[in-house]
Design a protein around this motif. Structure first.
Motif, PDB file in Angstrom:
ATOM      1  N   ILE A  64      -0.699  10.265 -41.331  1.00 36.19           N
ATOM      2  CA  ILE A  64      -0.769  10.586 -39.909  1.00 36.19           C
ATOM      3  C   ILE A  64      -2.150  10.258 -39.353  1.00 36.19           C
ATOM      4  CG2 ILE A  64      -0.763  12.494 -38.250  1.00 36.19           C
ATOM      5  CD1 ILE A  64       1.998  11.615 -39.051  1.00 36.19           C
ATOM      6  N   VAL A 103       3.719   9.814 -43.633  1.00 37.22           N
ATOM      7  CA  VAL A 103       4.815  10.043 -42.688  1.00 37.22           C
ATOM      8  C   VAL A 103       6.125  10.333 -43.423  1.00 37.22           C
ATOM      9  CG1 VAL A 103       3.828   8.776 -40.778  1.00 37.22           C
ATOM     10  CG2 VAL A 103       5.159   7.541 -42.493  1.00 37.22           C
ATOM     11  N   LEU A 145       5.125  10.041 -34.740  1.00 35.20           N
ATOM     12  CA  LEU A 145       6.282   9.844 -35.615  1.00 35.20           C
ATOM     13  C   LEU A 145       7.338   8.963 -34.952  1.00 35.20           C
ATOM     14  CD1 LEU A 145       6.565  13.437 -37.115  1.00 35.20           C
ATOM     15  CD2 LEU A 145       5.807  11.353 -38.283  1.00 35.20           C
ATOM     16  N   ALA A 148       6.306   5.610 -35.707  1.00 37.32           N
ATOM     17  CA  ALA A 148       6.610   5.286 -37.098  1.00 37.32           C
ATOM     18  C   ALA A 148       8.079   4.879 -37.258  1.00 37.32           C
ATOM     19  CB  ALA A 148       6.299   6.479 -37.999  1.00 37.32           C
TER      20      ALA A 148
END
Length: 231
Positions: A64, A103, A145, A148
């Motif tokens: 992160i 992640v 996220l 991601a």
């Protein structure tokens, strides 16, 4: 298609699976104790590629902290006054806990626990944070996220769907004309107080005014700049 090879180790025979990623990059995974395990993994890889669900294990190991630093550089659309609380929330509430986490290792239950502790305090000296602070910090993690997911580092965002605190509206308090004028008379800049009270300008708009912005004949203020002091 994936291929399977055996190789010798001090602990006995092991198997390696060689395959190509959707980007046509050659890679492999080794360490399978049985050929059946290697075949099962190879089949899983091929199915995930066909379904568009393939996740590169290396990409999923990024932390992160690494992705967050990149995410902050992309927030150029924010005004300085908006960027500052975002950067502060990242530095104080998100990075200290989540920075070292890959992640792929983040779980929804852990995110919910973090949100709950921010809201009520962790019992270890950390005081509860306001709903605004909690929601802002959560939004940063969730947005990182989301990025991601977009970059195919993870299949889905584990932070979505957690329970967030609700903002409570405070009753608005308005000054009477008498109170406004009393405040202005005790101020160093009485005219500024009156302009803010009666013209509906924001602070940055008011302090950004110049003489050229005042149309005395038409009794109008032309707002052309917004001066925001940061730092």
């Amino acid at each position: 298609m994936a291929t399977i090879e055996s190789y010798a180790t001090a602990g006995g025979k092991r198997y390696r699976v060689r395959y190509r990623t959707p980007a046509r990059k050659q890679t492999d995974k080794r360490g399978f104790k049985t050929k059946r395990d290697a075949e099962a993994f190879a089949a899983t890889v091929e199915v995930s590629k066909l379904r568009g669900e393939y996740i590169d294990a290396t990409a999923a190991r990024l932390t992160i902290a690494e992705l967050g630093a990149e995410w902050l550089t992309r927030q150029t659309h924010l005004k300085p006054s908006s960027y500052r609380p975002v950067e502060s929330a990242w530095r104080l509430h998100v990075e200290p806990l989540w920075g070292v986490q890959a992640v792929a290792d983040i779980r929804k239950t852990a995110v919910q626990q973090w949100v709950s502790e921010l809201t009520t305090g962790d019992g270890k000296g950390r005081k509860p944070k306001s709903a605004t602070v909690v929601i802002r910090a959560y939004g940063i993690l969730a947005s990182i996220l989301d990025s991601a997911v977009d970059d195919r580092r993870i299949l889905s965002n584990p932070s979505r769907g957690v329970n967030l605190p609700r903002k409570t509206k405070k009753p608005h308090v308005y000054l009477t004309h008498e109170q406004v004028h009393a405040l202005a008379m005790t101020s160093k800049y009485p005219t500024l107080v009156l302009v803010l009270a009666y013209c509906g300008l924001r602070w940055g708009e008011a302090v950004g005014l110049r003489v050229k912005d005042l149309d005395m004949l038409r009794r109008r203020i032309n707002v052309t700049e917004n001066a925001v002091e940061v730092g």
